[in-house]
Write a protein that holds these residues in place. Structure first.
Motif, short mmCIF file in Angstrom:
data_model
loop_
_atom_site.label_atom_id
_atom_site.label_comp_id
_atom_site.label_asym_id
_atom_site.label_seq_id
_atom_site.Cartn_x
_atom_site.Cartn_y
_atom_site.Cartn_z
N THR A 28 0.83 -1.19 0.00
CA THR A 28 0.00 0.00 0.00
C THR A 28 0.87 1.24 0.00
N GLU A 29 0.43 2.25 -0.73
CA GLU A 29 1.12 3.53 -0.71
C GLU A 29 0.54 4.45 0.35
N ALA A 30 -0.65 4.14 0.83
CA ALA A 30 -1.28 4.92 1.91
C ALA A 30 -0.71 4.46 3.24
N SER A 31 -0.80 5.31 4.24
CA SER A 31 -0.33 4.90 5.56
C SER A 31 -1.16 3.72 6.04
N ALA A 32 -0.53 2.89 6.86
CA ALA A 32 -1.20 1.70 7.37
C ALA A 32 -0.92 1.56 8.86
N SER A 33 -1.88 1.00 9.55
CA SER A 33 -1.73 0.66 10.96
C SER A 33 -1.66 -0.86 11.04
N ILE A 34 -0.66 -1.37 11.76
CA ILE A 34 -0.49 -2.82 11.88
C ILE A 34 -0.40 -3.14 13.37
N GLY A 35 -1.21 -4.09 13.81
CA GLY A 35 -1.22 -4.46 15.22
C GLY A 35 -1.39 -5.95 15.39
N CYS A 36 -1.08 -6.43 16.58
CA CYS A 36 -1.26 -7.83 16.92
C CYS A 36 -2.37 -7.92 17.96
N MET A 37 -3.34 -8.78 17.71
CA MET A 37 -4.47 -8.94 18.63
C MET A 37 -4.39 -10.31 19.30
N TYR A 38 -4.58 -10.32 20.59
CA TYR A 38 -4.55 -11.55 21.38
C TYR A 38 -5.92 -11.75 22.00
N LEU A 39 -6.65 -12.72 21.52
CA LEU A 39 -7.95 -13.05 22.10
C LEU A 39 -7.75 -14.28 22.98
N GLU A 40 -8.08 -14.15 24.24
CA GLU A 40 -7.97 -15.27 25.17
C GLU A 40 -9.18 -16.19 24.99
N GLU A 41 -9.29 -17.22 25.80
CA GLU A 41 -10.43 -18.13 25.76
C GLU A 41 -11.73 -17.34 25.85
N ASN A 42 -12.68 -17.66 24.98
CA ASN A 42 -13.97 -16.96 24.87
C ASN A 42 -13.82 -15.48 24.55
N GLY A 43 -12.73 -15.09 23.89
CA GLY A 43 -12.49 -13.70 23.51
C GLY A 43 -13.35 -13.30 22.33
N VAL A 44 -13.62 -12.01 22.24
CA VAL A 44 -14.45 -11.50 21.15
C VAL A 44 -14.03 -10.09 20.78
N ILE A 45 -14.02 -9.80 19.50
CA ILE A 45 -13.92 -8.43 19.00
C ILE A 45 -15.34 -8.14 18.54
N GLY A 46 -16.05 -7.33 19.29
CA GLY A 46 -17.47 -7.13 19.12
C GLY A 46 -17.89 -6.65 17.74
N TYR A 47 -19.14 -6.87 17.45
CA TYR A 47 -19.75 -6.52 16.17
C TYR A 47 -19.70 -5.01 15.97
N HIS A 48 -18.99 -4.56 14.92
CA HIS A 48 -18.82 -3.13 14.66
C HIS A 48 -18.52 -2.90 13.18
N GLN A 49 -18.58 -1.65 12.76
CA GLN A 49 -18.24 -1.28 11.39
C GLN A 49 -16.75 -1.01 11.26
N ALA A 50 -16.18 -1.45 10.15
CA ALA A 50 -14.77 -1.16 9.87
C ALA A 50 -14.63 0.32 9.50
N VAL A 51 -13.76 1.01 10.20
CA VAL A 51 -13.52 2.43 9.93
C VAL A 51 -12.78 2.60 8.60
N VAL A 52 -11.88 1.68 8.31
CA VAL A 52 -11.14 1.61 7.05
C VAL A 52 -11.10 0.14 6.64
N PRO A 53 -10.68 -0.18 5.41
CA PRO A 53 -10.51 -1.59 5.05
C PRO A 53 -9.55 -2.27 6.05
N GLN A 54 -9.88 -3.51 6.40
CA GLN A 54 -9.10 -4.24 7.40
C GLN A 54 -8.77 -5.63 6.88
N LEU A 55 -7.55 -6.08 7.17
CA LEU A 55 -7.12 -7.43 6.83
C LEU A 55 -6.64 -8.09 8.11
N LEU A 56 -7.27 -9.19 8.48
CA LEU A 56 -6.91 -9.94 9.69
C LEU A 56 -6.20 -11.22 9.28
#
Length: 117
Positions: free
Chosen positions: A29-57
């Protein structure tokens, strides 16, 4: 939502500088990007929400489930890559734990490097 596959078979053998490894490209990508690592423990959830920008997991470890506006969940595991468009509603959850890298940018085109799953 689109599911892609990270795989060694789609990579290129790198031998420059006396190297010997396979590189599978993920995104460019030529646009700036944010890259992070997500750690979901047992029964973890990233709640139902709208993507602010395109996202690749990118799923690195563990197993989980993803969905978009449809209520159908898709199982994901290491080697899977999940792409959500800007404004797309989505959720990620796991029963036993999941580790993933998330890349967010206004300009993401995972189809340029990875095949659909």
């Amino acid at each position: 939502m689109k599911l892609y596959q990270l795989s060694k078979e789609n990579g290129k053998n790198i031998t420059q500088f006396e190297s010997n490894f396979i590189m599978s490209r993920i995104i460019n990508t030529e646009a700036s990007a944010s890259i992070g690592c997500m750690y979901l423990e047992e029964n973890g959830v990233i709640g139902y929400h709208q993507a602010v920008v395109p996202q690749l997991l990118l799923i690195l470890e563990g197993k989980g489930y993803v969905r978009n506006e449809q209520e159908q969940y898709y199982q994901v595991q290491p080697g899977d890559a999940v792409f959500w468009e800007k404004d797309e509603w989505h959720e990620t959850k796991t029963d036993k734990g999941l580790t993933g890298i998330v890349i967010e940018s206004e300009q993401l085109n995972p189809a340029a490097f990875m095949p659909l799953k």
